[in-house]
Design an enzyme around this catalytic site. Structure first.
Site, short mmCIF file in Angstrom:
data_model
loop_
_atom_site.label_atom_id
_atom_site.label_comp_id
_atom_site.label_asym_id
_atom_site.label_seq_id
_atom_site.Cartn_x
_atom_site.Cartn_y
_atom_site.Cartn_z
N HIS A 39 -8.42 3.13 -3.99
CA HIS A 39 -8.18 3.60 -5.36
C HIS A 39 -8.67 2.57 -6.37
O HIS A 39 -9.25 2.91 -7.40
CB HIS A 39 -6.68 3.79 -5.61
CG HIS A 39 -6.02 4.84 -4.79
ND1 HIS A 39 -5.12 4.55 -3.79
CD2 HIS A 39 -6.10 6.19 -4.83
CE1 HIS A 39 -4.67 5.67 -3.26
NE2 HIS A 39 -5.26 6.69 -3.86
N SER A 188 -3.66 6.39 1.87
CA SER A 188 -2.22 6.13 1.68
C SER A 188 -1.47 6.51 2.96
O SER A 188 -0.42 5.95 3.27
CB SER A 188 -1.68 6.95 0.51
OG SER A 188 -2.41 6.64 -0.65
#
Ligand code: PAF
Length: 283
Positions: A39, A188
């Site tokens: 990210h 994630s």
């Protein structure tokens, strides 16, 4: 300028419109939070290529199917705020589900041609949820450019199609997959892996690289390449199981039987509680 945190969609849209009217190049990074280096690289790309960086952080319930990990999806808002501020993000948009989906919400965006194959087969409704929320995020933020990771290749192909089909005034940038040192694609959901599963997980990327190398050495038959990849996973990843491996046209996602020009080898592997996806372009 310090980072603004906005939770109200109307306020976010007002701010984004103001920036666009001022002639600012705005860049949107849509995320579901629990930031990792992948990210942060998207945010850095936006920082380098836009005047104003907008990041959305929203765990979108409509893209999770029944029995999927919506409630257990990792979340750490405080840490995410700190990391985004350190990357020089200008606005972090973190709405609630109620604010994004008001009572009576009933519009759905579908991109059927790109939603049924690959991940769409085992996750019915997932891409409708993605397309709908991304359309909303694009309309709310009106960015000049929006950045998505290539790990979710099917998602990216579908968003490009939707943007073209709906004439949305945004450039879509696909960012190369960011990997751990041992090759595992950052996600994630890697947080779900036990130490034993984590130790085997790099076999996914290794298998992709080996299969691509075999293609480059002259094997053009997709069945043979896919057989090699599934045997590799069986041998090297005994704790996991292959959900699918397919070689498809990189834009249309139509399955290929022979590699002519280039093909995308896309895979999904179940490993404990995690469902890991990855891909590589074979030429
Ligand atoms: O890739 C993701 O994190 C999500 O699918 C996205 C694009 C933020 C939409 O919820």
């Amino acid at each position: 300028m310090s980072m603004q945190i906005i939770t109200d969609p109307n306020r976010f849209q007002e701010q984004a419109l103001k920036l666009r009217c001022q002639g600012k190049v705005t860049g949107l990074v849509p995320t579901m939070g629990y930031f990792h280096e992948g990210h942060l690289r998207l945010m850095r790309w936006a920082r380098e290529n836009a005047d104003t960086v907008l990041v959305s952080l929203f765990v979108n319930p409509t893209q999770f199917g029944p029995g999927e990990d919506l409630t257990s999806y990792p979340r750490d808002m405080e840490r995410d705020k700190e990391l985004a501020a350190l990357e020089g993000v200008d606005i972090l948009f973190a709405p609630s589900s109620e604010a994004m989906y008001e009572p009576g919400f009933s519009t759905r965006v579908q991109v059927p041609a790109l939603s049924r194959t690959l991940c769409g087969e085992s996750r019915p409704g997932h891409f409708e949820g993605v397309a709908t929320v991304v359309a909303k995020l694009l309309v709310l933020s009106l960015p000049v450019v929006a950045v998505f990771g290539e790990k979710d290749w099917q998602q990216l192909a579908l968003i490009r199609r939707m943007v073209r089909d709906l004439n949305l005034p945004v450039a879509v940038h696909g960012h190369p997959i960011v990997r751990e040192e041992d090759g595992l694609a950052m996600s994630s959901r890697n947080a779900y892996l036990t130490p034993d599963q984590r130790a085997q997980a790099p076999a996914i990327h290794q298998g992709l690289v080996r299969t691509r190398d075999i293609a480059e050495q002259g094997e053009r038959d997709c069945r043979a390449l896919l057989d090699f990849f599934s045997s590799w996973i069986k041998e090297q990843l005994p704790l996991g199981s292959l959900e699918y491996a397919a070689i498809v046209h990189p834009q249309t996602l139509e399955p290929l039987t022979e590699l002519e020009d280039e093909g995308l080898l896309a895979v999904a592997v179940r490993l404990g509680r995690a469902r890991l996806i990855d891909n590589i372009v074979c030429r």
